[in-house]
Design an enzyme around this catalytic site. Structure first.
Site, PDB file in Angstrom:
ATOM      1  N   SER A 147       0.841  -1.210   0.000  1.00  0.00           N
ATOM      2  CA  SER A 147       0.000   0.000   0.000  1.00  0.00           C
ATOM      3  C   SER A 147       0.868   1.249   0.000  1.00  0.00           C
ATOM      4  O   SER A 147       2.068   1.185   0.290  1.00  0.00           O
ATOM      5  CB  SER A 147      -0.854  -0.027   1.281  1.00  0.00           C
ATOM      6  N   TYR A 160      -3.419  -0.101  10.035  1.00  0.00           N
ATOM      7  CA  TYR A 160      -3.264  -0.490   8.619  1.00  0.00           C
ATOM      8  C   TYR A 160      -1.858  -0.157   8.136  1.00  0.00           C
ATOM      9  O   TYR A 160      -1.195  -0.981   7.506  1.00  0.00           O
ATOM     10  CB  TYR A 160      -4.312   0.266   7.798  1.00  0.00           C
TER      11      TYR A 160
HETATM   12  P1  NAP Z   1     -11.961  -4.940  -0.586  1.00  0.00           P
HETATM   13  O1  NAP Z   1     -12.738  -4.470  -1.761  1.00  0.00           O
HETATM   14  O2  NAP Z   1     -12.398  -4.597   0.788  1.00  0.00           O
HETATM   15  O3  NAP Z   1     -11.758  -6.547  -0.700  1.00  0.00           O
HETATM   16  C1  NAP Z   1     -11.014  -7.190   0.298  1.00  0.00           C
HETATM   17  C2  NAP Z   1     -11.269  -8.688   0.159  1.00  0.00           C
HETATM   18  O4  NAP Z   1     -10.574  -9.376   1.203  1.00  0.00           O
HETATM   19  C3  NAP Z   1     -12.750  -9.021   0.322  1.00  0.00           C
HETATM   20  O5  NAP Z   1     -13.104 -10.059  -0.571  1.00  0.00           O
HETATM   21  C4  NAP Z   1     -12.808  -9.514   1.756  1.00  0.00           C
HETATM   22  O6  NAP Z   1     -13.866 -10.391   2.010  1.00  0.00           O
HETATM   23  C5  NAP Z   1     -11.490 -10.258   1.846  1.00  0.00           C
HETATM   24  N1  NAP Z   1     -11.105 -10.537   3.225  1.00  0.00           N
HETATM   25  C6  NAP Z   1     -11.072  -9.672   4.263  1.00  0.00           C
HETATM   26  N2  NAP Z   1     -10.680 -10.313   5.382  1.00  0.00           N
HETATM   27  C7  NAP Z   1     -10.468 -11.616   5.046  1.00  0.00           C
HETATM   28  C8  NAP Z   1     -10.058 -12.779   5.770  1.00  0.00           C
HETATM   29  N3  NAP Z   1      -9.801 -12.724   7.071  1.00  0.00           N
HETATM   30  N4  NAP Z   1      -9.953 -13.942   5.100  1.00  0.00           N
HETATM   31  C9  NAP Z   1     -10.236 -14.009   3.778  1.00  0.00           C
HETATM   32  N5  NAP Z   1     -10.635 -12.950   3.020  1.00  0.00           N
HETATM   33  C10 NAP Z   1     -10.743 -11.768   3.677  1.00  0.00           C
HETATM   34  O7  NAP Z   1     -10.466  -4.393  -0.703  1.00  0.00           O
HETATM   35  P2  NAP Z   1      -9.616  -3.962  -1.979  1.00  0.00           P
HETATM   36  O8  NAP Z   1      -9.685  -2.493  -2.139  1.00  0.00           O
HETATM   37  O9  NAP Z   1      -9.926  -4.861  -3.131  1.00  0.00           O
HETATM   38  O10 NAP Z   1      -8.149  -4.285  -1.425  1.00  0.00           O
HETATM   39  C11 NAP Z   1      -7.547  -5.547  -1.630  1.00  0.00           C
HETATM   40  C12 NAP Z   1      -6.161  -5.457  -1.040  1.00  0.00           C
HETATM   41  O11 NAP Z   1      -5.476  -4.327  -1.606  1.00  0.00           O
HETATM   42  C13 NAP Z   1      -6.151  -5.221   0.473  1.00  0.00           C
HETATM   43  O12 NAP Z   1      -5.054  -5.895   1.041  1.00  0.00           O
HETATM   44  C14 NAP Z   1      -5.938  -3.711   0.584  1.00  0.00           C
HETATM   45  O13 NAP Z   1      -5.334  -3.372   1.820  1.00  0.00           O
HETATM   46  C15 NAP Z   1      -5.018  -3.468  -0.563  1.00  0.00           C
HETATM   47  N6  NAP Z   1      -4.983  -2.100  -1.087  1.00  0.00           N
HETATM   48  C16 NAP Z   1      -6.135  -1.486  -1.476  1.00  0.00           C
HETATM   49  C17 NAP Z   1      -6.034  -0.204  -2.035  1.00  0.00           C
HETATM   50  C18 NAP Z   1      -7.228   0.581  -2.504  1.00  0.00           C
HETATM   51  O14 NAP Z   1      -7.082   1.810  -2.737  1.00  0.00           O
HETATM   52  N7  NAP Z   1      -8.404  -0.033  -2.651  1.00  0.00           N
HETATM   53  C19 NAP Z   1      -4.794   0.392  -2.213  1.00  0.00           C
HETATM   54  C20 NAP Z   1      -3.656  -0.285  -1.745  1.00  0.00           C
HETATM   55  C21 NAP Z   1      -3.771  -1.546  -1.208  1.00  0.00           C
HETATM   56  P3  NAP Z   1     -15.175  -9.903   2.839  1.00  0.00           P
HETATM   57  O15 NAP Z   1     -16.169  -9.493   1.785  1.00  0.00           O
HETATM   58  O16 NAP Z   1     -15.587 -11.121   3.615  1.00  0.00           O
HETATM   59  O17 NAP Z   1     -14.757  -8.753   3.718  1.00  0.00           O
HETATM   60  C1  GCO Z   2      -7.021   5.144   3.150  1.00  0.00           C
HETATM   61  C2  GCO Z   2      -7.127   4.215   1.964  1.00  0.00           C
HETATM   62  C3  GCO Z   2      -5.750   3.685   1.627  1.00  0.00           C
HETATM   63  C4  GCO Z   2      -5.835   2.737   0.480  1.00  0.00           C
HETATM   64  C5  GCO Z   2      -4.493   2.224   0.089  1.00  0.00           C
HETATM   65  C6  GCO Z   2      -3.580   3.291  -0.396  1.00  0.00           C
HETATM   66  O1  GCO Z   2      -7.924   5.131   3.999  1.00  0.00           O
HETATM   67  O2  GCO Z   2      -6.026   5.883   3.177  1.00  0.00           O
HETATM   68  O3  GCO Z   2      -8.031   3.156   2.226  1.00  0.00           O
HETATM   69  O4  GCO Z   2      -5.194   3.066   2.744  1.00  0.00           O
HETATM   70  O5  GCO Z   2      -6.626   1.650   0.799  1.00  0.00           O
HETATM   71  O6  GCO Z   2      -3.911   1.455   1.079  1.00  0.00           O
HETATM   72  O7  GCO Z   2      -2.450   2.677  -0.985  1.00  0.00           O
END
Ligand code: NAP
Ligand code: GCO
Length: 267
Positions: A147, A160
Site C-alpha cells: 500500500s 493499517y
Molecule cells: P476490498 O474491496 O475490501 O476486498 C477485500 C477482500 O478481502 C474481500 O473479498 C474480503 O472479504 C477479503 N477478506 C477480508 N478479510 C479476510 C479474511 N480474514 N480472510 C479471507 N478474506 C478476507 O479491498 P480492496 O480495495 O480490493 O483491497 C484488496 C487489497 O489491496 C487489500 O489488502 C488492501 O489493503 C489493498 N490495497 C487497497 C487499495 C485501494 O485503494 N483499494 C490500495 C492499496 C492496497 P469480505 O467481503 O468477507 O470482507
Molecule cells: C485510506 C485508503 C488507503 C488505500 C491504500 C492506499 O484510507 O487511506 O483506504 O489506505 O486503501 O492502502 O495505498
C-alpha cells in the site's frame, strides 16, 4: 524463449486470497487471461458466491473456497485441498485485507489486532502454507499486496499502516530466506484504487460536490485521478511470470506517481 512467452502463466495454479471482488478479482482476471488456473478464497458463503458470480460473468472457471486467512488450520487445509483438487500452488497473491479508519487514541486494541491479524499475520500464514510445496516443485511466486501506507502515514490508519509496513518487510524477508529455492516474493503497492474498500472516501457530499478526500487524492496523484483495480492486472502478471525471475524482494508501486509527487501546487 521469445520475450512475450516469458509472461505466459499456462499450466500454473494461482491462489488469490480475498479474490471475490475488488483488487483480488481484477488481478485474478489478468492471471487467468495469461493462462493461470484461478483459485480464490473468502470468509463466508455469501462472499464466495459473489465471487463465483463475478468469475462466471467473465467466463472464468474459478475454484472457490471458504477460508479465513487468519486461521492457520483453515489455510493449511485449503492448500492441501487445492493441491488435491487442482494442483500445487505456483502463485500466491496475498490480497485479503481490511482497513479501520479510527484515530489511534480511540482505537480499541481488539480493532488494532484484527487489522494486524488479517493484513500481516494472514499473509505470513498463507506464505508459510504454500512455500514447502513450492520448494518441492522447484519454483514459486508470492505477491503481497502492500500500500501507499507501506511508505507513508496518514491520520486514522495507524493499524493499517503498521501492517502494510510490516508486509513490505515480510516480502523482503521471504526473499532473503527462499530466493535460493527459486522462490520470488515481491509486492505490489497500489496507489488509491476505486474499490469497495475506498468507497467511503469517494462518496459525493450532500450538496453533490466531491468528497474532500476524493479532491485530496486527485491533488496528490499527478494524473489527477483514482486508479482502476484493472490497472493492477498486468503488473501482477509480470510478477507472477518467468519475466520477473530475477526480481525479488521488490515493492512495485502502481500508484500513478503519488510517491514521486509533492502534490498539485496552487494555480
Ligand atoms: P476490498 O474491496 O475490501 O476486498 C477485500 C477482500 O478481502 C474481500 O473479498 C474480503 O472479504 C477479503 N477478506 C477480508 N478479510 C479476510 C479474511 N480474514 N480472510 C479471507 N478474506 C478476507 O479491498 P480492496 O480495495 O480490493 O483491497 C484488496 C487489497 O489491496 C487489500 O489488502 C488492501 O489493503 C489493498 N490495497 C487497497 C487499495 C485501494 O485503494 N483499494 C490500495 C492499496 C492496497 P469480505 O467481503 O468477507 O470482507
Ligand atoms: C485510506 C485508503 C488507503 C488505500 C491504500 C492506499 O484510507 O487511506 O483506504 O489506505 O486503501 O492502502 O495505498
Amino acid at each position: 524463449m521469445a520475450v512475450l512467452d516469458l509472461f505466459s502463466l499456462k499450466g500454473k495454479v494461482a491462489l488469490i486470497t480475498g479474490g471475490s471482488y475488488g483488487i483480488g478479482f481484477e488481478i485474478a482476471k489478468a492471471l487467468s487471461e495469461a493462462g493461470a488456473t484461478i483459485c480464490f478464497n473468502d470468509r463466508n458463503e455469501e462472499t464466495l458466491q459473489k465471487g463465483y458470480d463475478n468469475y462466471n460473468t467473465v467466463g472464468i472457471k474459478a475454484h472457490g473456497y471458504i477460508c479465513d486467512v487468519t486461521n492457520e488450520e483453515q489455510v493449511q487445509n485449503l492448500v492441501k485441498t487445492i493441491e488435491k483438487e487442482v494442483g500445487v500452488i505456483d502463485i500466491l497473491v496475498n490480497n485479503a485485507g481490511i482497513i479501520k479508519r479510527i484515530p489511534m487514541t480511540e482505537m480499541k486494541v481488539e480493532e488494532w489486532r484484527q487489522v494486524i491479524d488479517i493484513d500481516l499475520t494472514g499473509p505470513f500464514i498463507c506464505a508459510k502454507a504454500v512455500i514447502p510445496s513450492m520448494i518441492a516443485k522447484g519454483h514459486g511466486k508470492i505477491i503481497n499486496i502492500c500500500s501507499m501506507m507501506s511508505e507513508l502515514g496518514r491520520e486514522t490508519v495507524s493499524a493499517y499502516a503498521a501492517a502494510k509496513g510490516g508486509l513490505k518487510m515480510l516480502t523482503r524477508n521471504i526473499c532473503a530466506e527462499y530466493a535460493d529455492k527459486n522462490i520470488q516474493c515481491n509486492a505490489i503497492g497500489p496507489g488509491y484504487i476505486a474499490t469497495p474498500q475506498t468507497a467511503p472516501l469517494r462518496e459525493k457530499q450532500v450538496d453533490g460536490t466531491a468528497h474532500p478526500f476524493d479532491q485530496f487524492i486527485c491533488s496528490r496523484t499527478p494524473a489527477g485521478r483514482w486508479l482502476e483495480p484493472s490497472e493492477l492486472g498486468a503488473p501482477a502478471v509480470f510478477l507472477a511470470s518467468d519475466a520477473s525471475n530475477a526480481v525479488n524482494g521488490h515493492i512495485l508501486y502502481v500508484d500513478g506517481g503519488i510517491l514521486a509527487y509533492i502534490g498539485r501546487q496552487p494555480k
